[in-house]
Design a protein around this motif. Structure first.
Motif, short mmCIF file in Angstrom:
data_model
loop_
_atom_site.label_atom_id
_atom_site.label_comp_id
_atom_site.label_asym_id
_atom_site.label_seq_id
_atom_site.Cartn_x
_atom_site.Cartn_y
_atom_site.Cartn_z
N LEU A 1 -34.87 65.88 -74.31
CA LEU A 1 -35.50 65.85 -72.98
C LEU A 1 -34.51 66.28 -71.90
CD1 LEU A 1 -37.52 62.51 -73.21
CD2 LEU A 1 -38.50 64.81 -73.01
N ALA A 2 -33.26 65.85 -72.04
CA ALA A 2 -32.26 66.13 -71.01
C ALA A 2 -31.75 67.56 -71.06
CB ALA A 2 -31.10 65.16 -71.14
N LEU A 3 -31.52 68.11 -72.26
CA LEU A 3 -30.77 69.35 -72.38
C LEU A 3 -31.58 70.57 -72.81
CD1 LEU A 3 -27.50 67.97 -74.04
CD2 LEU A 3 -27.95 68.45 -71.63
N HIS A 4 -32.81 70.38 -73.24
CA HIS A 4 -33.62 71.53 -73.64
C HIS A 4 -33.92 72.41 -72.43
CE1 HIS A 4 -36.96 73.86 -75.32
NE2 HIS A 4 -36.58 73.44 -76.51
N PRO A 5 -33.91 73.74 -72.61
CA PRO A 5 -34.20 74.65 -71.48
C PRO A 5 -35.56 74.42 -70.85
CG PRO A 5 -33.25 75.86 -73.31
CD PRO A 5 -33.54 74.48 -73.83
N GLU A 6 -36.49 73.78 -71.59
CA GLU A 6 -37.79 73.46 -71.02
C GLU A 6 -37.92 71.98 -70.70
OE1 GLU A 6 -41.12 76.18 -72.78
OE2 GLU A 6 -39.86 75.49 -74.45
N GLY A 7 -36.80 71.29 -70.73
CA GLY A 7 -36.78 69.88 -70.40
C GLY A 7 -36.30 69.65 -68.98
N LEU A 8 -35.44 68.65 -68.81
CA LEU A 8 -34.91 68.34 -67.49
C LEU A 8 -33.82 69.32 -67.06
CD1 LEU A 8 -34.75 66.34 -65.07
CD2 LEU A 8 -33.16 64.96 -66.44
N ALA A 9 -33.18 69.98 -68.02
CA ALA A 9 -32.01 70.81 -67.75
C ALA A 9 -32.16 71.79 -66.59
CB ALA A 9 -31.61 71.57 -69.02
N LEU B 1 -42.78 66.18 -74.93
CA LEU B 1 -43.31 64.86 -74.62
C LEU B 1 -44.19 64.30 -75.74
CD1 LEU B 1 -44.25 65.45 -70.87
CD2 LEU B 1 -42.19 64.38 -71.81
N VAL B 2 -44.26 65.05 -76.85
CA VAL B 2 -45.01 64.57 -78.01
C VAL B 2 -44.14 63.55 -78.76
CG1 VAL B 2 -46.09 65.20 -80.20
CG2 VAL B 2 -46.27 66.73 -78.20
N PRO B 3 -44.63 62.33 -78.96
CA PRO B 3 -43.83 61.32 -79.68
C PRO B 3 -43.47 61.78 -81.08
CG PRO B 3 -45.70 60.31 -78.56
CD PRO B 3 -45.92 61.79 -78.49
N PRO B 4 -42.29 61.38 -81.58
CA PRO B 4 -41.31 60.54 -80.88
C PRO B 4 -40.45 61.35 -79.92
CG PRO B 4 -40.55 61.06 -83.08
CD PRO B 4 -41.92 61.64 -82.99
N LEU B 5 -40.29 60.87 -78.70
CA LEU B 5 -39.47 61.54 -77.71
C LEU B 5 -38.00 61.33 -78.04
CD1 LEU B 5 -42.27 61.07 -76.27
CD2 LEU B 5 -40.99 60.98 -74.13
N VAL C 1 -34.97 52.72 -73.33
CA VAL C 1 -34.29 52.18 -74.50
C VAL C 1 -34.35 53.23 -75.60
CG1 VAL C 1 -34.18 50.30 -76.18
CG2 VAL C 1 -35.01 49.85 -73.85
N VAL C 2 -33.21 53.50 -76.24
CA VAL C 2 -33.16 54.46 -77.33
C VAL C 2 -32.58 53.79 -78.56
CG1 VAL C 2 -32.93 56.44 -75.78
CG2 VAL C 2 -30.87 55.33 -76.69
N ASP C 3 -32.89 54.37 -79.74
CA ASP C 3 -32.30 53.88 -80.97
C ASP C 3 -31.05 54.67 -81.30
OD1 ASP C 3 -33.12 56.29 -82.10
OD2 ASP C 3 -34.75 55.41 -83.25
N GLY C 4 -30.55 54.51 -82.52
CA GLY C 4 -29.29 55.15 -82.88
C GLY C 4 -29.33 56.65 -82.98
N SER C 5 -30.54 57.24 -82.99
CA SER C 5 -30.69 58.69 -83.00
C SER C 5 -31.21 59.23 -81.68
CB SER C 5 -31.63 59.12 -84.14
OG SER C 5 -31.08 58.77 -85.39
N TYR C 6 -31.14 58.40 -80.64
CA TYR C 6 -31.58 58.75 -79.28
C TYR C 6 -33.09 58.95 -79.19
CZ TYR C 6 -26.63 59.25 -78.35
OH TYR C 6 -25.29 59.00 -78.22
N THR C 7 -33.84 58.38 -80.13
CA THR C 7 -35.28 58.36 -80.01
C THR C 7 -35.67 57.29 -78.99
OG1 THR C 7 -35.61 59.07 -82.29
CG2 THR C 7 -37.46 57.97 -81.23
N VAL C 8 -36.55 57.65 -78.06
CA VAL C 8 -36.95 56.72 -77.01
C VAL C 8 -37.95 55.73 -77.61
CG1 VAL C 8 -38.06 56.47 -74.76
CG2 VAL C 8 -36.60 58.46 -75.24
#
Length: 280
Positions: A147-155, A138-142, A112-119
């Motif tokens: 997470l999806a597009l950062h070069p050190e994320g899932l990308a 992974l330090v809150p707020p995520l 679930v995310v809010d209007g700014s894509y914060t998990v």
């Protein structure tokens, strides 16, 4: 996010929303059971609209709940919609329902995310995607977009990164057009500027698993753009669905979105079913 009220009055604000929705004064008047003359008088400040009229016009213009408060304030009325923190007692039943939904969807990922894509909430299935993500992300707020597009994320592990990146950026652009959110605009500029991870996949989705043109593509076509990423030596494929709440009466609730990921091919289903069940 804070509500910004223009000092130009409610009329120009309503005109801006009408023009953004590409409606004429007559079209809006017909939808709102009013007259083009009255709409013109409201927009030019010659007539002060009632609270009911502002909310009626906002509804037909699909103005987000947060911005409906801004319209009311600009006209000298009190905000109609509360903005409750997620831990507010009045949202207890909402939190309980969301947690039950997320648990029930396991082992498939959901968040679930809010209007700014914060998990604001996630289930344990999301761990499949977070495996290998840099600790600082992974330090809150995520933030789901980082997470999806950062070069050190899932990308680096997304096989069809070019397509999935375009999908996410398009999603943000649609939201900016709808809500005029400055926080989302800034986030879009940030993630759009991320460099492509070295060796990032450039697989193109044609219709199903395998290489473009593979006969298997015709036998098991995808029904929506999948997210295809590497996990533990295999490629998992999911399609996502986003749900929001109908007719929300709270700004916080209005901006929540529940995203669920459905396995997109038999191999992903088989792998998820082979995992040991989550234990509470």
């Amino acid at each position: 996010m804070t509500t910004v009220v223009s000092d130009t009055g409610v009329g120009p604000l309503l005109r801006g929303w009408r023009e953004q929705r590409r409606l004429s004064q007559l079209e809006l008047a017909l939808r709102a059971d009013s007259s083009a003359r009255h709409i013109s008088f409201v927009e030019t400040g010659r007539s002060r609209p009632s609270e009911e009229m502002i909310l009626r016009l906002a509804r037909h213009l699909e103005v987000p709940v947060r911005e409906r408060n801004a319209l009311l304030l600009a006209a000298g009325y009190a905000p109609r919609y509360a903005e409750s923190p997620m831990d507010a007692p009045r949202l207890a039943s909402l939190r309980e329902g969301i947690e039950r939904l997320l648990r029930g969807y396991e082992p498939y990922p959901a968040l679930v995310v809010d209007g700014s894509y914060t998990v604001v909430a996630a289930n344990r299935g999301i761990g499949l995607m977070l495996d290998g993500v840099a600790e600082h992300l992974l330090v809150p707020p995520l933030n789901a977009m980082r997470l999806a597009l950062h070069p050190e994320g899932l990308a680096p592990r997304i096989r069809n990164l070019r397509e999935w990146r375009r999908h996410l950026l398009d999603q943000m652009e649609r939201q900016i057009a709808l809500t005029r959110s400055e926080s989302v605009r800034a986030l879009h500029a940030e993630v759009a500027a991320y460099p492509a991870p070295e060796g990032a996949g450039d697989e193109r989705t044609v219709g199903g698993p395998g290489d473009p043109g593979d006969p298997a593509d015709q036998e098991a076509p995808y029904f929506a753009l999948p997210l295809r990423f590497e996990h533990d030596g295999r490629v998992l494929s999911f399609v996502s669905s986003i749900s929001t709440f109908n007719t929300p009466l709270d700004v916080t609730v209005a901006e929540l979105a529940i995203e669920t990921f459905l396995p997109a091919d038999p191999a992903t289903v088989a792998y998820l079913r082979s995992l040991p069940p989550f234990s509470d």
